[in-house]
Design an enzyme around this catalytic site. Structure first.
Site: not given
Ligand SMILES: *[C@@H]1O[C@H](CO)[C@@H](O)[C@H](O)[C@H]1NC(C)=O
Ligand SMILES: [Zn+2]
Length: 361
Positions: A97, A100-101, A137, A269, A298
């Site tokens: 985020h 570039r995004h 955004h 993540y 994916q």
């Molecule tokens: C955000 O992180 C949680 C784990 O804490 C996960 O369960 C959830 O799906 C994530 N949401 C998105 C939109 O990636």
């Molecule tokens: Zn975005």
């Protein structure tokens, strides 16, 4: 004390140096775009990795000029440059985020405006809202998602009562920036026009919360078969779906452009799941470095989120099938092949381990 609520203040909006752009001859020729770049910019095949920040800024500036927004809304071209620079400075250097995004999402919006001839269907106010919401955004995204914010009871979650804390923040930062006269591209607008742009931009940025994906797509599907471009509710819903499409459109791009984004997303993540483990918070399997791979990350997303959404937009704009939906199908097929290879390798490893274990005994 975990239950203590600390006072929240906005991260200081970075103010930029103005003299830099006072004289147009000070802008290095490097940031002048070639005709080849200008042409490529209109397509989803544009290679978003080739450019440094100043070049992406020039591209964004070009889009505002090319769409006639600067002329039609009497935007001060120097204010446009300063605004974009300020936007750049208020994206953080997250793995995914980041600025570039922001550029990718806006460039995909520009591509869709061109490809779907949206300027024939929408007013210029709508086009301005679509572009500006795309640019703003994810402003000041901290790299940890809403669920983390809520579970960790961060200042953002407390401030926004767990309701789309990030999207509310991105949008608030956007309007903090507009409140600075140097960066206010809407300075020449009458109050009614500003109100309309503000409301439209807020609606679109808040629509990027993926927790609302089902709700927004369902609402669009109800309208799409009898779509009415003169119905304001229909148009607003379409704009929401368009920014959602652009926000998650990396897999529409050619494989070489799209694939590095998956690594960026997984890196972000993993950063979150590591922190969740350290803080004793719930961890999602798809964010866990022990459990997720690029194909598993994916395949489901392309099959169950991307393709259904782009196929419903395709009902209104059949021209996106070849240019956007087909690449998605190809990407799905490629990741399914990669997953089969991964699975076969894991099977082999498992049986080798069993044999080795047997020998030791
Ligand atoms: C955000 O992180 C949680 C784990 O804490 C996960 O369960 C959830 O799906 C994530 N949401 C998105 C939109 O990636
Ligand atoms: Zn975005």
């Amino acid at each position: 004390n975990a239950n203590e609520i600390s006072t929240y203040s906005f991260r200081n909006i970075k103010i930029l140096t103005i003299q830099k752009f006072g004289n147009k001859y000070l802008i290095p020729t490097k940031y002048m775009l070639s005709q080849q770049t200008i042409d490529a910019l209109r397509k989803p095949t544009f290679d978003v990795w080739l450019w440094e920040s100043n070049e992406m800024l020039s591209c964004l500036e070009h889009m505002y000029h090319d769409l006639g927004l600067v002329k039609d809304f009497n935007i001060n071209p120097i204010t446009l440059k300063r605004w974009l620079l300020c936007i750049h400075d208020n994206y953080r250097n997250n793995p995914f985020h980041n600025f570039r995004h922001c550029f990718c999402v806006t460039q995909m919006m520009y591509s869709m405006i061109c490809l779907c001839n949206l300027q024939e269907k929408f007013t210029q106010v709508d086009i301005l809202i679509l572009m500006t919401a795309a640019v703003c955004h994810d402003l000041d995204h901290p790299g940890y998602n809403n669920t983390y914010q809520i579970n960790a009871r961060t200042e953002l979650a407390v401030r926004y009562n767990d309701i789309s804390p990030l999207e509310n923040h991105h949008c608030a930062v956007a309007f903090q920036i507009f409140s600075q006269p140097d960066c206010n591209i809407f300075a020449n607008f009458d109050p009614e026009a500003f109100k309309q742009i503000r409301q439209g931009t807020i609606t679109l940025i808040l629509a990027t919360d993926m927790a609302r994906h089902g709700e927004i797509l369902d609402s669009f599907k109800q309208k799409v078969d009898n779509f009415d471009f003169t119905n304001e509710e229909h148009v607003t819903c379409l704009k929401m779906v368009l920014i959602k499409c652009c926000d998650i459109s990396n897999e529409v791009r050619p494989m070489e452009v799209a694939e590095p984004w998956v690594d960026c997303l997984l890196e972000e993540y993993f950063m979150q799941s590591d922190r969740e483990k350290a803080e004793g918070l719930p961890v999602a399997p798809f964010m866990d470095r022990e459990k997720v791979t690029k194909p598993t990350a994916q395949i489901g997303f392309i099959k169950f989120v991307l393709i259904p959404m782009f196929e419903s937009v395709m009902k209104l704009f059949p021209q996106i099938e070849e240019v956007m939906v087909q690449p998605l199908r190809e990407s799905r097929d490629r990741y399914e092949e990669l997953k089969q290879i991964d699975d076969a390798m894991n099977e082999k490893k498992k049986s080798e381990n069993l044999t080795m274990g047997g020998k030791k005994k």
